[in-house]
Design an enzyme around this catalytic site. Structure first.
Site, mmCIF file in Angstrom:
data_model
loop_
_atom_site.group_PDB
_atom_site.id
_atom_site.type_symbol
_atom_site.label_atom_id
_atom_site.label_comp_id
_atom_site.label_asym_id
_atom_site.label_seq_id
_atom_site.Cartn_x
_atom_site.Cartn_y
_atom_site.Cartn_z
ATOM 1 N N ASN A 194 -85.539 -35.546 -28.581
ATOM 2 C CA ASN A 194 -85.656 -34.251 -29.235
ATOM 3 C C ASN A 194 -85.433 -34.443 -30.740
ATOM 4 O O ASN A 194 -85.179 -35.561 -31.203
ATOM 5 C CB ASN A 194 -84.701 -33.221 -28.625
ATOM 6 C CG ASN A 194 -83.231 -33.593 -28.789
ATOM 7 O OD1 ASN A 194 -82.837 -34.262 -29.746
ATOM 8 N ND2 ASN A 194 -82.400 -33.173 -27.842
ATOM 9 N N GLU A 197 -82.055 -36.014 -31.810
ATOM 10 C CA GLU A 197 -81.971 -37.429 -31.436
ATOM 11 C C GLU A 197 -82.842 -38.294 -32.343
ATOM 12 O O GLU A 197 -82.443 -39.387 -32.749
ATOM 13 C CB GLU A 197 -82.393 -37.583 -29.974
ATOM 14 C CG GLU A 197 -81.393 -36.969 -29.001
ATOM 15 C CD GLU A 197 -81.991 -36.650 -27.648
ATOM 16 O OE1 GLU A 197 -81.225 -36.241 -26.757
ATOM 17 O OE2 GLU A 197 -83.229 -36.791 -27.482
ATOM 18 N N ASP A 263 -85.992 -31.812 -19.752
ATOM 19 C CA ASP A 263 -86.227 -32.361 -18.420
ATOM 20 C C ASP A 263 -87.614 -31.975 -17.912
ATOM 21 O O ASP A 263 -88.295 -32.772 -17.259
ATOM 22 C CB ASP A 263 -85.167 -31.843 -17.437
ATOM 23 C CG ASP A 263 -83.767 -32.304 -17.781
ATOM 24 O OD1 ASP A 263 -83.630 -33.291 -18.530
ATOM 25 O OD2 ASP A 263 -82.800 -31.670 -17.313
#
Length: 469
Positions: A194, A197, A263
């Site tokens: 993301n 990150e 996810d």
């Protein structure tokens, strides 16, 4: 929608949601007193990725580490309820099952979260045991996911061994990273950080498309991956491929809960790559799936039918009856109050809107059963409907008060009411309770039946009569 075999390896967790009502503050401390109403357990972490793949129709196997404890048993039950039947969970008495317990008010506001994290070093000590289970499975998979939440399961050794085995066998490997150092993920098919990150690993803020594109390509080249996908929330996604960078606009409409959106992206990517989709197309449909997921409350598992409809251009609110039943079952598990109403809604007007808004105020989710064109003709004659069922469904789905639309062919919605088990059944017009189709079913279950008054002078028939005159 997908019929392939996907292996998920990673940090498996139990998500527990405890619901209760808040009526007072504790006399012992300035904290709310929560009266327990119910508890829901769902798979978290890599388990949620596996549940997402099962929801898409994949034959999924989940591998990870758990403790010999009550949470581990609850996790297995939760995985089974989501269709994750194949499990390679290494259980050791030295470990504890990672879990997160969220205390929620009746209005679904999070009051407190209790985390039960395992010892990262203890998890890492069993990486050989995990690899002994995982590596023999890879040759039989169409795709593999490494779901790394930095709890200790996906050690650098595990990551490198799994990626190398995938490369050797030509199996796509999708990595959801949490490590600051991405080097263990080198050689994967696609890595999906993301924005936070990616910024942390790149060592600088990525404030616009150009900066995100440059960083994505730098990371892709450094790791020698086929692709690097940075998910950027409302800013969409940035995909770096050899020689090309693509910016994919967000498909999100109304955001209810962003939990688990990453996810969802990983699950859809793996399913698509397992079916030999081009990576760019796989990212676009994963973006569509994420838009559906964040529009639903809680950690939501996107179903194959609703994704297929959304990918085809329909609103994700327009569902088949089985997909709708799955959505409503999950909402009910989370303590949501379901309201059902039905009608032809031919030439949508202010009277319809008043009824629908009134119905929504009676609960949390409003489901509209929409008579199909054939059903309308049977009820109102060959000249009706004026508006095709797909257009009527789309108009209803565009209303903020409507959560789910299901088209039905029968003269009455009784079959839908039996399947959906609404808490409240609403009908607009001068009906008595005994005249409302399905009222007996709802009342027998302890539900409520409400007849809302129509707005005087507003009906489709009256509008058409005035036009004809």
């Amino acid at each position: 929608m997908f019929d392939n075999r996907v292996l998920v390896v990673g940090d498996v967790m139990l998500d527990r949601h405890v619901h209760g009502h808040v009526r007072r503050i504790s006399p012992e401390a300035p904290v709310p007193v929560v009266g327990l109403l119910g508890e829901v357990c769902t798979p978290g972490g890599a388990g949620n990725v596996a549940a997402g793949l099962a929801g898409l129709g994949c034959d999924v196997t989940l591998a990870g580490l758990v403790g010999a404890d009550a949470e581990g048993e609850l996790l297995r039950e939760a995985l089974g309820s989501k269709g994750v039947a194949r499990r390679e969970l290494v259980e050791r008495p030295e470990l504890i099952t990672v879990s997160k317990t969220r205390i929620l008010s009746e209005a679904h506001q999070q009051l407190l979260r209790l985390d039960r994290d395992g010892d990262r070093d203890r998890f890492a000590a069993f990486d050989d045991d995990l690899l002994a289970r995982v590596l023999p499975l890879i040759a039989d998979q169409t795709a593999v996911v490494l779901a790394d939440y930095e709890k200790g399961v996906v050690t650098p050794k595990v990551a490198r061994a799994v990626i190398a085995a995938c490369r050797a066998r030509g199996v796509p490997c999708v990595v959801d990273p949490k490590k600051v150092d991405f080097s263990p993920y080198a050689g994967a098919t696609v890595v999906t950080p993301n924005l936070l990150e990616a910024e942390r690993t790149a060592g600088r803020p990525l404030t616009d498309d150009d900066e995100a594109g440059i960083a994505a390509e730098e990371l892709r080249e450094a790791l020698r991956t086929d692709a690097m996908l940075i998910t950027r929330g409302p800013q969409g996604m940035t995909l770096a491929l050899p020689g090309a960078v693509h910016h994919i606009a967000s498909r999100t409409r109304d955001v209810s809960d962003v939990t688990g959106a990453g996810d969802t992206v990983v699950a859809v990517l793996a399913a698509c790559l397992g079916d030999h989709w081009p990576i760019a197309d796989a990212c676009r449909i994963a973006n569509t799936a994420a838009g559906i997921a964040v529009g639903r409350p809680g950690t939501y598992v996107v179903q194959a039918g609703e994704l297929q409809a959304a990918w085809g251009g329909l609103s994700p609110k327009v569902l088949g009856r089985q997909a709708a039943a799955a959505v409503l079952a999950e909402a009910r598990r989370r303590g949501r109050r379901i309201v059902f109403t039905n009608g032809c809604f031919d030439i949508l007007h202010a009277g319809h809107l008043a009824c629908l808004e009134g119905a929504k105020r009676l609960g949390d989710l409003l489901v509209v059963g929409l008579n199909s064109d054939a059903s309308v003709r049977g009820l109102k004659g060959p000249s009706r409907p004026v508006i095709h069922q797909d257009n009527r469904a789309g108009l209803l789905a565009g209303l903020a008060c409507v959560d789910v639309v299901v088209v039905f062919d029968e003269p009455t919605p009784v079959e839908l009411i039996e399947l959906f088990e609404p808490d409240v059944l609403v009908k607009g017009g001068d009906y008595t309770i005994d005249q409302i189709a399905g009222a007996d079913i709802v009342l027998e279950r302890g539900g409520r039946v409400v007849a809302l008054p129509m707005v005087p002078g507003l009906s489709t028939t009256a509008i058409l009569d005035r036009k004809a005159g």
